[in-house]
Scaffold this motif. Structure first.
Motif, PDB file in Angstrom:
ATOM      1  N   LEU A  76     106.303 -88.468 -13.562  1.00 10.50           N
ATOM      2  CA  LEU A  76     105.720 -87.895 -12.355  1.00 10.50           C
ATOM      3  C   LEU A  76     104.616 -86.914 -12.741  1.00 10.50           C
ATOM      4  CD1 LEU A  76     109.026 -87.158 -10.455  1.00 10.50           C
ATOM      5  CD2 LEU A  76     107.204 -88.649  -9.598  1.00 10.50           C
ATOM      6  N   PRO A  77     103.687 -86.635 -11.841  1.00 13.95           N
ATOM      7  CA  PRO A  77     102.739 -85.546 -12.105  1.00 13.95           C
ATOM      8  C   PRO A  77     103.491 -84.225 -12.287  1.00 13.95           C
ATOM      9  CG  PRO A  77     102.023 -86.894 -10.251  1.00 13.95           C
ATOM     10  CD  PRO A  77     103.422 -87.329 -10.569  1.00 13.95           C
ATOM     11  N   ASP A  78     102.860 -83.281 -12.965  1.00 11.74           N
ATOM     12  CA  ASP A  78     103.474 -81.973 -13.151  1.00 11.74           C
ATOM     13  C   ASP A  78     103.786 -81.332 -11.802  1.00 11.74           C
ATOM     14  OD1 ASP A  78     103.313 -82.256 -15.858  1.00 11.74           O
ATOM     15  OD2 ASP A  78     101.515 -81.016 -16.089  1.00 11.74           O
ATOM     16  N   GLY A  79     104.742 -80.431 -11.830  1.00 15.03           N
ATOM     17  CA  GLY A  79     105.141 -79.736 -10.616  1.00 15.03           C
ATOM     18  C   GLY A  79     106.494 -80.192 -10.135  1.00 15.03           C
ATOM     19  N   GLU A  80     106.813 -79.841  -8.899  1.00 14.99           N
ATOM     20  CA  GLU A  80     108.118 -80.139  -8.322  1.00 14.99           C
ATOM     21  C   GLU A  80     108.050 -81.358  -7.412  1.00 14.99           C
ATOM     22  OE1 GLU A  80     110.289 -75.779  -8.241  1.00 14.99           O
ATOM     23  OE2 GLU A  80     109.556 -76.612  -6.357  1.00 14.99           O
ATOM     24  N   TRP A  81     109.098 -82.179  -7.508  1.00 12.86           N
ATOM     25  CA  TRP A  81     109.186 -83.401  -6.708  1.00 12.86           C
ATOM     26  C   TRP A  81     110.618 -83.599  -6.249  1.00 12.86           C
ATOM     27  CZ3 TRP A  81     105.076 -86.710  -5.624  1.00 12.86           C
ATOM     28  CH2 TRP A  81     103.878 -86.407  -6.293  1.00 12.86           C
ATOM     29  N   TRP A  82     110.758 -84.054  -5.007  1.00  7.95           N
ATOM     30  CA  TRP A  82     112.058 -84.522  -4.546  1.00  7.95           C
ATOM     31  C   TRP A  82     112.203 -85.992  -4.922  1.00  7.95           C
ATOM     32  CZ3 TRP A  82     115.714 -81.367  -3.447  1.00  7.95           C
ATOM     33  CH2 TRP A  82     115.479 -80.159  -2.793  1.00  7.95           C
ATOM     34  N   VAL A  83     113.245 -86.290  -5.697  1.00  5.70           N
ATOM     35  CA  VAL A  83     113.607 -87.673  -5.994  1.00  5.70           C
ATOM     36  C   VAL A  83     114.943 -87.918  -5.304  1.00  5.70           C
ATOM     37  CG1 VAL A  83     114.163 -89.346  -7.795  1.00  5.70           C
ATOM     38  CG2 VAL A  83     112.367 -87.643  -8.189  1.00  5.70           C
ATOM     39  N   ILE A  84     114.933 -88.758  -4.305  1.00  5.02           N
ATOM     40  CA  ILE A  84     116.141 -88.959  -3.496  1.00  5.02           C
ATOM     41  C   ILE A  84     116.468 -90.447  -3.414  1.00  5.02           C
ATOM     42  CG2 ILE A  84     115.722 -86.862  -2.154  1.00  5.02           C
ATOM     43  CD1 ILE A  84     115.250 -90.163  -0.449  1.00  5.02           C
ATOM     44  N   ASP A  85     117.709 -90.715  -3.114  1.00  7.02           N
ATOM     45  CA  ASP A  85     118.098 -92.066  -2.727  1.00  7.02           C
ATOM     46  C   ASP A  85     118.918 -91.941  -1.462  1.00  7.02           C
ATOM     47  OD1 ASP A  85     119.032 -94.699  -2.439  1.00  7.02           O
ATOM     48  OD2 ASP A  85     118.771 -95.033  -4.583  1.00  7.02           O
ATOM     49  N   PRO A  86     118.367 -92.370  -0.323  1.00  5.70           N
ATOM     50  CA  PRO A  86     119.081 -92.191   0.936  1.00  5.70           C
ATOM     51  C   PRO A  86     120.375 -92.985   1.020  1.00  5.70           C
ATOM     52  CG  PRO A  86     117.127 -93.547   1.246  1.00  5.70           C
ATOM     53  CD  PRO A  86     117.066 -93.003  -0.142  1.00  5.70           C
ATOM     54  N   ALA A  87     120.447 -94.061   0.244  1.00  3.29           N
ATOM     55  CA  ALA A  87     121.683 -94.847   0.180  1.00  3.29           C
ATOM     56  C   ALA A  87     121.784 -95.431  -1.215  1.00  3.29           C
ATOM     57  CB  ALA A  87     121.694 -95.945   1.236  1.00  3.29           C
ATOM     58  N   GLU A  88     122.207 -94.605  -2.157  1.00  5.00           N
ATOM     59  CA  GLU A  88     122.381 -95.070  -3.539  1.00  5.00           C
ATOM     60  C   GLU A  88     123.588 -96.010  -3.562  1.00  5.00           C
ATOM     61  OE1 GLU A  88     121.124 -95.511  -6.227  1.00  5.00           O
ATOM     62  OE2 GLU A  88     122.103 -94.683  -7.989  1.00  5.00           O
ATOM     63  N   GLY A  89     123.343 -97.257  -3.933  1.00  7.00           N
ATOM     64  CA  GLY A  89     124.383 -98.263  -3.778  1.00  7.00           C
ATOM     65  C   GLY A  89     124.310 -98.924  -2.419  1.00  7.00           C
ATOM     66  N   ASN A  90     123.121 -98.937  -1.825  1.00  6.25           N
ATOM     67  CA  ASN A  90     122.920 -99.520  -0.501  1.00  6.25           C
ATOM     68  C   ASN A  90     123.429-100.958  -0.426  1.00  6.25           C
ATOM     69  OD1 ASN A  90     122.047 -99.636   2.155  1.00  6.25           O
ATOM     70  ND2 ASN A  90     119.888 -99.269   1.687  1.00  6.25           N
ATOM     71  N   ILE A  91     123.225-101.717  -1.503  1.00  4.65           N
ATOM     72  CA  ILE A  91     123.691-103.113  -1.513  1.00  4.65           C
ATOM     73  C   ILE A  91     125.204-103.185  -1.348  1.00  4.65           C
ATOM     74  CG2 ILE A  91     123.958-103.272  -4.034  1.00  4.65           C
ATOM     75  CD1 ILE A  91     122.516-106.012  -1.716  1.00  4.65           C
ATOM     76  N   ASN A  92     125.920-102.199  -1.872  1.00  7.13           N
ATOM     77  CA  ASN A  92     127.367-102.140  -1.682  1.00  7.13           C
ATOM     78  C   ASN A  92     127.709-101.806  -0.227  1.00  7.13           C
ATOM     79  OD1 ASN A  92     127.756-102.658  -4.404  1.00  7.13           O
ATOM     80  ND2 ASN A  92     127.928-100.498  -4.955  1.00  7.13           N
ATOM     81  N   HIS A  93     126.996-100.837   0.316  1.00  8.86           N
ATOM     82  CA  HIS A  93     127.238-100.417   1.695  1.00  8.86           C
ATOM     83  C   HIS A  93     127.131-101.589   2.655  1.00  8.86           C
ATOM     84  CE1 HIS A  93     126.357 -98.609   5.609  1.00  8.86           C
ATOM     85  NE2 HIS A  93     126.840 -97.441   5.170  1.00  8.86           N
ATOM     86  N   VAL A  94     126.067-102.379   2.522  1.00  8.19           N
ATOM     87  CA  VAL A  94     125.863-103.455   3.502  1.00  8.19           C
ATOM     88  C   VAL A  94     126.802-104.631   3.270  1.00  8.19           C
ATOM     89  CG1 VAL A  94     123.460-102.768   3.812  1.00  8.19           C
ATOM     90  CG2 VAL A  94     124.004-104.646   2.238  1.00  8.19           C
ATOM     91  N   HIS A  95     127.490-104.640   2.121  1.00  9.91           N
ATOM     92  CA  HIS A  95     128.506-105.664   1.868  1.00  9.91           C
ATOM     93  C   HIS A  95     129.921-105.110   2.024  1.00  9.91           C
ATOM     94  CE1 HIS A  95     125.068-107.814   0.054  1.00  9.91           C
ATOM     95  NE2 HIS A  95     125.771-108.910   0.313  1.00  9.91           N
ATOM     96  N   ALA A  96     130.040-103.972   2.674  1.00 10.40           N
ATOM     97  CA  ALA A  96     131.344-103.368   2.989  1.00 10.40           C
ATOM     98  C   ALA A  96     132.127-102.970   1.740  1.00 10.40           C
ATOM     99  CB  ALA A  96     132.184-104.297   3.864  1.00 10.40           C
ATOM    100  N   MET A  97     131.399-102.612   0.680  1.00 12.95           N
ATOM    101  CA  MET A  97     132.035-102.090  -0.531  1.00 12.95           C
ATOM    102  C   MET A  97     131.851-100.573  -0.564  1.00 12.95           C
ATOM    103  SD  MET A  97     130.708-105.145  -3.047  1.00 12.95           S
ATOM    104  CE  MET A  97     131.559-104.567  -4.513  1.00 12.95           C
ATOM    105  N   THR A  98     132.684 -99.893  -1.331  1.00 10.76           N
ATOM    106  CA  THR A  98     132.799 -98.440  -1.181  1.00 10.76           C
ATOM    107  C   THR A  98     131.973 -97.611  -2.161  1.00 10.76           C
ATOM    108  OG1 THR A  98     134.763 -98.421  -2.614  1.00 10.76           O
ATOM    109  CG2 THR A  98     135.117 -98.658  -0.240  1.00 10.76           C
ATOM    110  N   GLU A  99     131.333 -98.201  -3.148  1.00  6.33           N
ATOM    111  CA  GLU A  99     130.607 -97.418  -4.156  1.00  6.33           C
ATOM    112  C   GLU A  99     129.175 -97.167  -3.701  1.00  6.33           C
ATOM    113  OE1 GLU A  99     131.620 -99.590  -7.930  1.00  6.33           O
ATOM    114  OE2 GLU A  99     132.190 -97.552  -8.500  1.00  6.33           O
ATOM    115  N   TRP A 100     128.980 -96.111  -2.907  1.00  4.18           N
ATOM    116  CA  TRP A 100     127.652 -95.723  -2.452  1.00  4.18           C
ATOM    117  C   TRP A 100     127.651 -94.225  -2.164  1.00  4.18           C
ATOM    118  CZ3 TRP A 100     128.051 -93.925   2.578  1.00  4.18           C
ATOM    119  CH2 TRP A 100     129.127 -94.405   3.334  1.00  4.18           C
ATOM    120  N   SER A 101     126.467 -93.657  -2.100  1.00  8.20           N
ATOM    121  CA  SER A 101     126.344 -92.216  -1.936  1.00  8.20           C
ATOM    122  C   SER A 101     124.962 -91.881  -1.404  1.00  8.20           C
ATOM    123  CB  SER A 101     126.564 -91.505  -3.277  1.00  8.20           C
ATOM    124  OG  SER A 101     125.566 -91.895  -4.218  1.00  8.20           O
ATOM    125  N   VAL A 102     124.751 -90.601  -1.144  1.00  2.02           N
ATOM    126  CA  VAL A 102     123.430 -90.072  -0.821  1.00  2.02           C
ATOM    127  C   VAL A 102     123.099 -89.041  -1.891  1.00  2.02           C
ATOM    128  CG1 VAL A 102     122.028 -88.829   0.874  1.00  2.02           C
ATOM    129  CG2 VAL A 102     123.794 -90.433   1.647  1.00  2.02           C
TER     130      VAL A 102
END
Length: 265
Positions: A76-102
């Protein structure tokens, strides 16, 4: 209290609020039937969470940049950045599996400095601040004390659907090598859900042939602050600019480097 620690309560609140929305969207009967349906569900989840998460985090740190694409990698360029995943493990979520997070991680000059990983189904929240330890809720985390790879539970996974053929071959060779040297080898997604297990001492080693930041920065900080060793697969110091990642209990790191680098020759 450090300046970064002062940010933590508001980051936790933002991630937990967003996680509650994602939990409401979880359907144990979900069974997508084709790629178009899967993609639509993934995008809808991301949009629903970002509607809450982005404005909240931009209020917490107004001057920080925002990584638009969760599958981006590299420095990333120097400085501060937000690196987020709104649905980490999204593929699990949409397949009704439990390993996901924000997840939400503040990265400063390519080093993660504050992270929050929230698991809405269990209401567990993992946090870390650089130099101040890693925690599950209010309990401090410590990596495994194992010293022999033949007793280790290790894991890896695919970072994104469109991996290169070269990357897929690297994954295959490294999995074979660990199957031959470790006690048990897991292959699953997402990366963060395995890295929190390494930080908590439940798993012993995790590696990934990828530089996708959103899946690595949170877990890398958690493992480091829990006393683990985080490098690239060759054993060099890791940052968001690294091509891949290896996170291990300290006494297992050298053996993991040896096995993985030999497998990739």
């Amino acid at each position: 209290m450090s300046a970064d620690r002062e940010l933590l309560p508001d980051i936790i609140a933002a991630v937990q609020t967003a996680g509650a929305r994602l939990r409401k969207r979880f359907d144990i009967g979900s069974r997508p039937e084709d790629l178009s349906e899967i993609v639509a569900a993934l995008r809808t989840n991301d949009t629903a969470v970002l509607e809450l998460l982005r404005p909240a985090l931009e209020t917490v740190r107004p001057g920080a940049g925002w990584v638009e694409d969760e599958l981006e990698g590299g420095a990333l360029p120097d400085g501060e950045w937000w690196v987020i995943d709104p649905a980490e493990g999204n593929i699990n979520h949409v397949h009704a599996m439990t390993e996901w997070s924000v997840t939400a991680t503040l990265v400063r000059d390519n080093e993660p400095v504050v992270t929050v990983v929230h698991l809405p189904l269990t209401e567990d929240t993992y946090t870390a601040i650089r130099g101040e330890g890693a925690y599950l809720n209010d309990v401090r985390l410590h990596t495994s004390n194992k010293s022999q790879l033949n007793s280790a539970l290790v894991g890896t996974g695919q970072a994104k659907p469109a991996e290169t053929t070269e990357t897929l071959h690297c994954i295959g060779r490294s999995v074979t090598a660990m199957l031959e040297n470790a006690l048990v080898t897991r292959v699953s997604v997402p990366a963060t859900m395995q890295l929190i297990q390494v930080a908590a001492g439940r798993m012993d080693v995790f590696w990934q042939h990828s530089d996708v930041r959103s899946g690595l920065v949170a877990g890398a900080l958690l493992v480091t602050e829990a006393g683990g060793t985080v490098t690239d697969i060759a054993g060099n110091p890791w940052s968001a600019a690294s091509p891949d990642l290896l996170a291990a209990a300290p006494a297992l790191h050298a053996a993991a480097v040896e096995v993985l680098t030999e497998a990739l020759r």
